[in-house]
Design an enzyme around this catalytic site. Structure first.
Site, PDB file in Angstrom:
ATOM      1  N   GLN A   1      15.543  25.017  19.262  1.00  0.00           N
ATOM      2  CA  GLN A   1      16.838  24.534  19.094  1.00  0.00           C
ATOM      3  C   GLN A   1      16.759  24.099  17.656  1.00  0.00           C
ATOM      4  O   GLN A   1      15.830  23.555  17.229  1.00  0.00           O
ATOM      5  CB  GLN A   1      17.346  23.746  19.695  1.00  0.00           C
TER       6      GLN A   1
ATOM      7  N   CYS B   1      22.465  15.580  20.005  1.00  0.00           N
ATOM      8  CA  CYS B   1      21.569  14.193  19.668  1.00  0.00           C
ATOM      9  C   CYS B   1      22.107  12.850  19.093  1.00  0.00           C
ATOM     10  O   CYS B   1      22.576  12.592  18.495  1.00  0.00           O
ATOM     11  CB  CYS B   1      20.421  14.842  17.897  1.00  0.00           C
TER      12      CYS B   1
ATOM     13  N   GLY C   1      16.525  17.255  32.770  1.00  0.00           N
ATOM     14  CA  GLY C   1      16.188  16.381  31.632  1.00  0.00           C
ATOM     15  C   GLY C   1      14.988  15.078  32.537  1.00  0.00           C
ATOM     16  O   GLY C   1      13.942  15.626  33.138  1.00  0.00           O
TER      17      GLY C   1
END
Length: 317
Positions: A68, A98, A223
Site C-alpha cells: 500500500q 488513513c 482488521g
C-alpha cells in the site's frame, strides 16, 4: 466469500501478517502504508515494510500481499508504484482512508476525500505507470467530516482505472467509534462497476453476516476483529458454508503462535519495541481469551526480553 486482512499502521505489520495467515481463512493481505513524499524510494524502503516481496509477494503461509502506498502527488506516487510493481507484489493498493492527524495534515489519507479530482488523478497516474497485469486497488473511508461525497470519491477511483475498492464504513471524523455504516457501502456498490469490499467493525461471525447483508458485499476485510480473534476468518467461512464446521480456536492452538510471534518480534524489531508489541497483541486477544488476560497481566510491566521469553516458555508459548 473472500476474506482480506486489513492494513493497520503500528499493528498489522509483516510479523502479525505472518502469524495470522498461518491460522488460515485469509485470502489476501494489504501491507501497512509506505509513505511517499517527493522522492523515488529505494527498493529497500519497500522491502522493509513488505518483506514478503522477497518471497514472491506472499506470506510464508502462501497468502498474497499487496503493497500500500500513501501520498498526495500523482507523479511521485506513479513513479514509486512502478518501482514497487517491479518487485513483484500481489498488487498495489492506494490509501485514501488513513485518519491519522499527522497524515491528514500533510494532505494524505482520508484528507484526499475532500478532493475527488485529485484522487482521480492519483489513481489514473498509478494505473498508467503500472503494468496492465498488476491489479490496482484503493481503500477509502466514507469521507472526511461527513459522507456527502462518498459516491463521488468512489466513482473517481473506479473511473480512473482501479480494479477494486475497499470501503471502511466510517468517516475520518467517526474515527474507530462504533457503529460502522455498512448500508452506505450499498450506495457505493450501486454506483461503481468494480468489486467493492466492506470493512469496519467486524468483530464476530454475526457482525460479518450482518455486514454482508447490509453492504451487499461478498468480500469482507477484517482488521481488529482478526487480531482479537485469530480464528475469526475460519469461523466466518464455516458459518458461510465455505469452510469446515465452526469450532472456536482453542487457546492451546494459539500458544505456539504466540511463541512464534515473540520469536519473530525479537528477530525483526528493535529491542525497545519488542515487549510492547507482544503486550499489544495480548491486549487485543484478552477480549476473547481469559488466558490472554492472564498473560497480559503477568507481563504488563515486564520489559526484559529474557524474562518475557522465560515466562512464555513456562506457559507453553
Amino acid at each position: 466469500m473472500q476474506l482480506l486482512l486489513a492494513p493497520m499502521e503500528g499493528l498489522l505489520d509483516f510479523v502479525l501478517r505472518d502469524i495470522l495467515t498461518r491460522v488460515g481463512g485469509i485470502d489476501r493481505c494489504v501491507s501497512e502504508f509506505i509513505r511517499v513524499t517527493n522522492t523515488l524510494l529505494p527498493e529497500r524502503a519497500f522491502v522493509r515494510v513488505v518483506p514478503e516481496l522477497l518471497n514472491g509477494g506472499r506470506t510464508l503461509a502462501g497468502v498474497p500481499v499487496r503493497g500500500q502506498l500513501l501520498g498526495s502527488d500523482p507523479q511521485c506516487l506513479a513513479e514509486n508504484a512502478a518501482r514497487l510493481a517491479g518487485l513483484g507484489p500481489a498488487g498495489i493498493d492506494l490509501n485514501f482512508g488513513c485518519p491519522a492527524k499527522v497524515v491528514n495534515r500533510h494532505g494524505g489519507g482520508a484528507a484526499l476525500l475532500d478532493e475527488p479530482e485529485l484522487v482521480a488523478r492519483i489513481v489514473a497516474a498509478v494505473r498508467r505507470a503500472v503494468p496492465a497485469g498488476q491489479p490496482i486497488s484503493a481503500k477509502m473511508r466514507l469521507g472526511f467530516n461527513d459522507d456527502s461525497r462518498a459516491v463521488e470519491c468512489a466513482l473517481a477511483i473506479a473511473e480512473a482505472g482501479a480494479d477494486e475498492l475497499v470501503v471502511h464504513a466510517r468517516t475520518k471524523a467517526d474515527g474507530y467509534r462504533p457503529p460502522a455504516y455498512w448500508e452506505r457501502i450499498q450506495d457505493i456498490r450501486a454506483a461503481v462497476r468494480i468489486p467493492v469490499i466492506a470493512n469496519g467493525e467486524i468483530w464476530t461471525v454475526d457482525d460479518a453476516l450482518r455486514c454482508r447483508q447490509a453492504s451487499g458485499c461478498d468480500t469482507l476485510m477484517l482488521g481488529r476483529g482478526m487480531v482479537t480473534d485469530p480464528g475469526l476468518a475460519l469461523a466466518i467461512r464455516a458459518e458461510d458454508g465455505t469452510g469446515a464446521a465452526a469450532v472456536p480456536l482453542p487457546w492451546s492452538s494459539l500458544q505456539p503462535l504466540v511463541g512464534a510471534f515473540w520469536q519473530l518480534v525479537c528477530l525483526q524489531l528493535e529491542p525497545r519495541q519488542r515487549a510492547g508489541r507482544l503486550k499489544q497483541w495480548l491486549n487485543f486477544m484478552r477480549r476473547c481469551y481469559p488466558e490472554a488476560e492472564l498473560a497480559f497481566q503477568a507481563l504488563r510491566t515486564e520489559t526484559d526480553q529474557a524474562k518475557v521469553t522465560a515466562w512464555l516458555q513456562q506457559n507453553n508459548c
